[in-house]
Design a protein around this motif. Sequence first.
Motif, PDB file in Angstrom:
ATOM      1  N   TYR A   1       0.695  -1.023  -0.090  1.00  0.00           N
ATOM      2  CA  TYR A   1      -0.022   0.076  -0.236  1.00  0.00           C
ATOM      3  C   TYR A   1       1.076   0.964  -0.085  1.00  0.00           C
ATOM      4  N   SER A   2       0.398   1.729  -0.747  1.00  0.00           N
ATOM      5  CA  SER A   2       1.335   3.518  -0.680  1.00  0.00           C
ATOM      6  C   SER A   2       0.689   3.964  -0.097  1.00  0.00           C
ATOM      7  N   ILE A   3       1.863   4.870   1.127  1.00  0.00           N
ATOM      8  CA  ILE A   3       1.915   5.946   2.127  1.00  0.00           C
ATOM      9  C   ILE A   3       0.975   7.257   1.500  1.00  0.00           C
ATOM     10  N   ASP A   4       1.408   7.532  -0.117  1.00  0.00           N
ATOM     11  CA  ASP A   4       0.493   8.217  -0.737  1.00  0.00           C
ATOM     12  C   ASP A   4      -0.520   8.447  -1.546  1.00  0.00           C
ATOM     13  N   ARG A   5      -1.182   7.249  -1.941  1.00  0.00           N
ATOM     14  CA  ARG A   5      -2.201   6.608  -2.489  1.00  0.00           C
ATOM     15  C   ARG A   5      -3.096   6.108  -2.050  1.00  0.00           C
ATOM     16  N   GLU A   6      -2.639   5.583  -0.566  1.00  0.00           N
ATOM     17  CA  GLU A   6      -3.587   4.569   0.247  1.00  0.00           C
ATOM     18  C   GLU A   6      -3.523   4.601   1.915  1.00  0.00           C
ATOM     19  N   PRO A   7      -2.745   5.559   1.533  1.00  0.00           N
ATOM     20  CA  PRO A   7      -2.421   6.298   3.637  1.00  0.00           C
ATOM     21  C   PRO A   7      -3.268   5.718   4.444  1.00  0.00           C
ATOM     22  N   TRP A   8      -4.952   4.809   4.698  1.00  0.00           N
ATOM     23  CA  TRP A   8      -5.343   4.452   5.741  1.00  0.00           C
ATOM     24  C   TRP A   8      -4.792   3.226   5.337  1.00  0.00           C
ATOM     25  N   GLN A   9      -5.007   2.368   4.698  1.00  0.00           N
ATOM     26  CA  GLN A   9      -4.335   0.760   4.785  1.00  0.00           C
ATOM     27  C   GLN A   9      -2.710   0.899   5.290  1.00  0.00           C
ATOM     28  N   ALA A  10      -2.484   1.967   4.585  1.00  0.00           N
ATOM     29  CA  ALA A  10      -1.046   1.828   4.794  1.00  0.00           C
ATOM     30  C   ALA A  10      -0.636   2.547   5.739  1.00  0.00           C
ATOM     31  N   LYS A  11      -1.380   3.124   6.889  1.00  0.00           N
ATOM     32  CA  LYS A  11      -0.971   3.350   8.443  1.00  0.00           C
ATOM     33  C   LYS A  11      -1.790   2.070   9.130  1.00  0.00           C
ATOM     34  N   SER A  12      -2.887   1.985   8.610  1.00  0.00           N
ATOM     35  CA  SER A  12      -3.414   0.734   9.453  1.00  0.00           C
ATOM     36  C   SER A  12      -2.520  -0.573   9.655  1.00  0.00           C
ATOM     37  N   LEU A  13      -1.295  -0.960   9.521  1.00  0.00           N
ATOM     38  CA  LEU A  13      -0.685  -1.180   9.052  1.00  0.00           C
ATOM     39  C   LEU A  13       0.707  -1.523   9.731  1.00  0.00           C
ATOM     40  N   LEU A  14       1.079   0.125  10.590  1.00  0.00           N
ATOM     41  CA  LEU A  14       2.033   0.543  10.987  1.00  0.00           C
ATOM     42  C   LEU A  14       2.462   0.394  12.333  1.00  0.00           C
ATOM     43  N   GLY A  15       2.702  -0.434  13.247  1.00  0.00           N
ATOM     44  CA  GLY A  15       3.185   0.405  14.974  1.00  0.00           C
ATOM     45  C   GLY A  15       4.202   0.782  14.483  1.00  0.00           C
ATOM     46  N   LEU A  16       4.183   2.097  15.675  1.00  0.00           N
ATOM     47  CA  LEU A  16       5.795   2.656  15.625  1.00  0.00           C
ATOM     48  C   LEU A  16       6.462   2.936  17.363  1.00  0.00           C
ATOM     49  N   VAL A  17       7.381   3.081  17.431  1.00  0.00           N
ATOM     50  CA  VAL A  17       7.954   2.797  18.242  1.00  0.00           C
ATOM     51  C   VAL A  17       9.154   4.205  18.200  1.00  0.00           C
ATOM     52  N   PRO A  18       8.673   5.170  17.937  1.00  0.00           N
ATOM     53  CA  PRO A  18       9.774   6.460  18.379  1.00  0.00           C
ATOM     54  C   PRO A  18      11.097   6.289  19.205  1.00  0.00           C
ATOM     55  N   GLN A  19      11.855   7.257  18.847  1.00  0.00           N
ATOM     56  CA  GLN A  19      12.847   7.744  19.528  1.00  0.00           C
ATOM     57  C   GLN A  19      12.942   8.071  20.932  1.00  0.00           C
TER      58      GLN A  19
ATOM     59  N   MET B   1      -8.335  11.950   1.090  1.00  0.00           N
ATOM     60  CA  MET B   1      -7.564  10.635   1.374  1.00  0.00           C
ATOM     61  C   MET B   1      -8.327   8.760   0.479  1.00  0.00           C
ATOM     62  N   ARG B   2      -7.311   9.606  -1.162  1.00  0.00           N
ATOM     63  CA  ARG B   2      -7.850   8.659  -1.688  1.00  0.00           C
ATOM     64  C   ARG B   2      -8.235   7.631  -2.133  1.00  0.00           C
ATOM     65  N   GLY B   3      -8.646   6.838  -2.173  1.00  0.00           N
ATOM     66  CA  GLY B   3      -9.176   5.257  -2.371  1.00  0.00           C
ATOM     67  C   GLY B   3      -8.878   4.644  -0.330  1.00  0.00           C
ATOM     68  N   SER B   4      -9.525   5.324   0.353  1.00  0.00           N
ATOM     69  CA  SER B   4      -9.859   4.524   1.365  1.00  0.00           C
ATOM     70  C   SER B   4     -11.262   4.898   1.700  1.00  0.00           C
ATOM     71  N   ALA B   5     -11.704   5.495   1.585  1.00  0.00           N
ATOM     72  CA  ALA B   5     -12.979   5.837   1.275  1.00  0.00           C
ATOM     73  C   ALA B   5     -13.935   3.790   1.046  1.00  0.00           C
ATOM     74  N   VAL B   6     -13.091   3.421   0.084  1.00  0.00           N
ATOM     75  CA  VAL B   6     -14.406   2.079   0.155  1.00  0.00           C
ATOM     76  C   VAL B   6     -13.735   0.987   1.016  1.00  0.00           C
ATOM     77  N   TYR B   7     -12.510   1.256   1.808  1.00  0.00           N
ATOM     78  CA  TYR B   7     -12.039   0.529   2.648  1.00  0.00           C
ATOM     79  C   TYR B   7     -12.911  -0.228   3.084  1.00  0.00           C
ATOM     80  N   PRO B   8     -12.992  -1.621   3.683  1.00  0.00           N
ATOM     81  CA  PRO B   8     -13.824  -1.919   4.601  1.00  0.00           C
ATOM     82  C   PRO B   8     -13.150  -1.743   6.038  1.00  0.00           C
ATOM     83  N   GLY B   9     -13.801  -1.366   6.411  1.00  0.00           N
ATOM     84  CA  GLY B   9     -13.709  -0.337   8.168  1.00  0.00           C
ATOM     85  C   GLY B   9     -13.050   0.479   8.232  1.00  0.00           C
ATOM     86  N   TYR B  10     -13.477   0.984   7.291  1.00  0.00           N
ATOM     87  CA  TYR B  10     -12.958   2.587   7.073  1.00  0.00           C
ATOM     88  C   TYR B  10     -14.112   3.832   8.438  1.00  0.00           C
TER      89      TYR B  10
END
Lengths: 317, 265
Positions: free
Chosen positions: A66-84, B1-10
Amino acid sequence: MQALFLSRLNKIYASGVHALRDVDLVVDEGEFFGLLGPNGAGKSTIIGIISSLVRKTRGRVEVFGYSIDREPWQAKSLLGLVPQEFNFNSFETVSQIILNQAGFYGINRRTAHQRAEQYLTELGLWSRRNSVSRTLSGGMKRRLMIARALVHQPRLLILDEPTAGVDIEVRRSMWDFLRRINAEGTTIILSTHYLEEAESLCRNIAIIDQGQIIENTDVRSLLRKLTAQSFLLDIDGRLADVPELGDFHVVPVDESCLEVEVRSDQSLNELFARLAERNVQVVSMKNKSNRLEELFIRMLERPPEAHREPTQVEKTA
Amino acid sequence: MRGSAVYPGYARQTLIALRTIAWKETHRYLRIWLQTLLPPAITMTLYFVIFGNLIGPRIGPMAGHTYIEFIVPGVIMMSVITNAYMNVVSSFFGAKFQRHIEEILVSPTPNYTILVGYLAGGVGRGLLTGLIVILISMAFTHIQIQHPFITISVAFLTALLFSLGGFINGIFARKFDDIAIVPTFILTPLTYLGGVFYSIELLPGVWRELSLANPILYMVNAFRYGLLGESDIPIQTAYSIIIVFIIISVCLSLYLLHRGVGLRT
């Protein structure tokens, strides 16, 4: 599957600092990956860009495709961060911090409570769940940040100096915990200054220097590049003179300790045979420094004038 | 947020995140009620005592009402404006300063959810302090609300507008001084000159015209119309101005969040 894909990643800060230069990096799913480099090399900038706290100048970043530009919602959902640095609300309790984080990821209250109990227990913080976070010790705060990053059960966990400033006992318990969640399927990217930590935990390592990846391989291959290792030998009794050990380079540390350099084409058996010939009894022996540390220092060795802050973008006349 | 609105759970994630931020913000000002709810109650009580009871009878009636009746709507609006603004600016800047805003920024929470969550805190505190001041005013005078819908809607829209103002201020603020500059040097003078204590009908020509450029005048007068049925300006004009400012502020806030101004390097 690729957990992380970076392509021609560049970052030029507003100050003109060119922090990243065409960084390409792939981390496969399930890896325990080390990201190493000296201060100011660009590690935190890479992590900042992946987690969207830093805006990239150009390049591609994908998390599990998932591209962080085009699909940020999906990309961020899969990511966990422990910052410095500690970045939780110091007025909130441990539980509130975890439950709020779960809420930001859309986890319902009931599941959030279950996971909070699970991770706080596993990280030894359950008894402190009602404590205000600012009252925790440094080690507890580090563990809280790990629990917070895991509450939405990310597939990719990025840890930026997670054990900085914690004692060795806590550090080792955190290593065990991280090994376990990696074995359970979480891909981990670890940025650390403790090279012993990286050698112990990571299967693959990338070394970044001055905004560029200068090495990207598995730990075994990397360590094979080490052409010599230095050992400290504790000697029984006192040495009057430095013993002559043929091709081995020997430096006395004190009257009962020797530093010996062993090249990759030499063997320890050979060294001990020579020591025995001279009636030198070795009581104990250890590496002078961690092997990866030694390699790291040699790889980053450069003339003094090259040790400077990241280069400024050259201004056209 | 392009491409996100249709994602299940959004939608579910967004709603839970919104509820989390809104509750977090509400819980914050309720937890520190000694700093957030009590001071406006005391300050406004002093306004009613001094300007209403002590000085008011010497001033005499204004716009057909006793002086204390006249100032009640303005004093309520003062507390709504100040508290809505201060809640959002201090909370958002505090989150930036302590860097726990990063908790939300790294999460999949959309920008509009972040904005609405923070606005919920500001609007909630603004309206709650407004309600407290109304209750206090009942100890000094008896006011029968003439137009309840207008009263509530103007209070809500004003709280919303100044919460947005606080949010924008919070985005640009780099140090604690920056969150005090706007309330001290802009908000307070505009509020005092916004017809809280006097009718602009009393002002000479040029000052009256200048007062019409003050947006707070429209909010105070619209609210006064809702409470007392009296206003220096047409109510439709007041609504239009408030709504236009809200639309501009929402667009600006979302643009700043999208650009990451003050939040992302």
